[in-house]
Write an enzyme that holds these catalytic residues in place. Structure first.
Site, short mmCIF file in Angstrom:
data_model
loop_
_atom_site.label_atom_id
_atom_site.label_comp_id
_atom_site.label_asym_id
_atom_site.label_seq_id
_atom_site.Cartn_x
_atom_site.Cartn_y
_atom_site.Cartn_z
CG LEU A 129 3.67 1.53 -1.74
CD1 LEU A 129 3.40 0.03 -1.65
CD2 LEU A 129 2.44 2.26 -2.23
CG ASP A 130 2.57 6.78 3.27
OD1 ASP A 130 3.44 7.41 2.65
OD2 ASP A 130 1.40 7.16 3.40
CD GLN A 131 5.15 2.97 9.19
OE1 GLN A 131 5.44 1.78 9.32
NE2 GLN A 131 4.23 3.58 9.93
CB THR A 148 0.94 2.05 2.34
OG1 THR A 148 0.33 3.25 2.85
CG2 THR A 148 0.19 1.60 1.10
#
Length: 237
Positions: free
Chosen positions: A102-104, A106
């Site tokens: 997951l993106d930082q 998200t």
């Protein structure tokens, strides 16, 4: 299994370190202090404590983490702390890794494990495990946008349209989006392709496994019934 080997398998350090822990009286088994490193125990389901903290022997560990914003899904983060910093040291020492990323910025449901085949099954692009996200958007969401997401949108550098399994409005600026692929920044790119922009993104569900009431930054073990909720369809050709 000898107690010192058992502790080593659970991430408590080298055999020498585990032996020292046991001989110091820091380890108890079923509530009884054991200072004999080579004492044999049946490991399956064994309850033990180290420095007063209770653990249960697990051949492999499967974890559900509520990822907060500002953490990277990497053991070698570049700009933020690793999600591994949210876990106890023994779990990190035994080599747990995130199942995908997951993106930082998200948040939400993230699975971690030290079971390689399990991680591969979840991350393989040939296995279509549905994932549901709650996206907060910059502009209002229209029925035309939802229909386009369900019908399929063409992403930059892609040759085939990408469709959402489902796309439903959850308010003027929020939508549920369910996908079964894991392309780079897929949700953000799909929303951008219909003329909107994701401001916040949260993963709520993976297969039949939901995040539930787990607080941000906390984790729990996945048990057999949790794992049964995650589908493992045969790879598609």
């Amino acid at each position: 299994m000898q107690l010192e080997r058992l502790l080593q398998s659970q991430g408590f350090g080298s055999r020498k370190t585990c032996r020292a822990l046991i001989e110091s009286g820091a380890v108890s088994v079923d509530g009884v202090v054991c200072d004999a490193p080579r004492q044999e125990f049946a490991p399956h389901g064994l309850a033990f404590a180290v420095d007063g903290q209770t653990w249960r022997y697990r051949e492999k560990v499967y974890l559900l983490l509520h990822k907060p914003s500002g953490y990277e899904c990497s053991a070698s983060p570049q700009h933020h702390q690793s999600v591994l910093a949210l876990l106890p040291a023994p779990l990190v020492a035994r080599g747990v890794q995130p199942a995908g990323r997951l993106d930082q910025d998200t948040t939400g449901l993230l699975l971690l494990s030290d079971d390689g085949p399990f991680l591969h099954a979840l991350m393989s692009p040939r296995r279509h495990v549905p994932k549901r996200y709650l996206a907060t958007t910059k502009h209002p969401i229209t029925e035309a946008m939802l229909a386009a997401l369900r019908d399929g949108v063409l992403l930059h550098d892609e040759t085939q349209p990408v469709r959402a399994i489902d796309a439903q409005s959850k308010g003027a600026h929020r939508l549920w989006l369910t996908i079964d692929q894991g392309k780079y920044h897929q949700v953000k790119r799909m929303v951008a392709a219909v003329g909107n922009r994701v401001e916040q993104l949260h993963r709520e569900q993976l297969g039949g496994l939901a995040l539930g009431t787990l607080a941000p930054g906390t984790w729990r073990y996945l048990e057999a019934d949790d794992l049964a909720a995650i589908p493992y369809p045969a790879p598609q050709s």
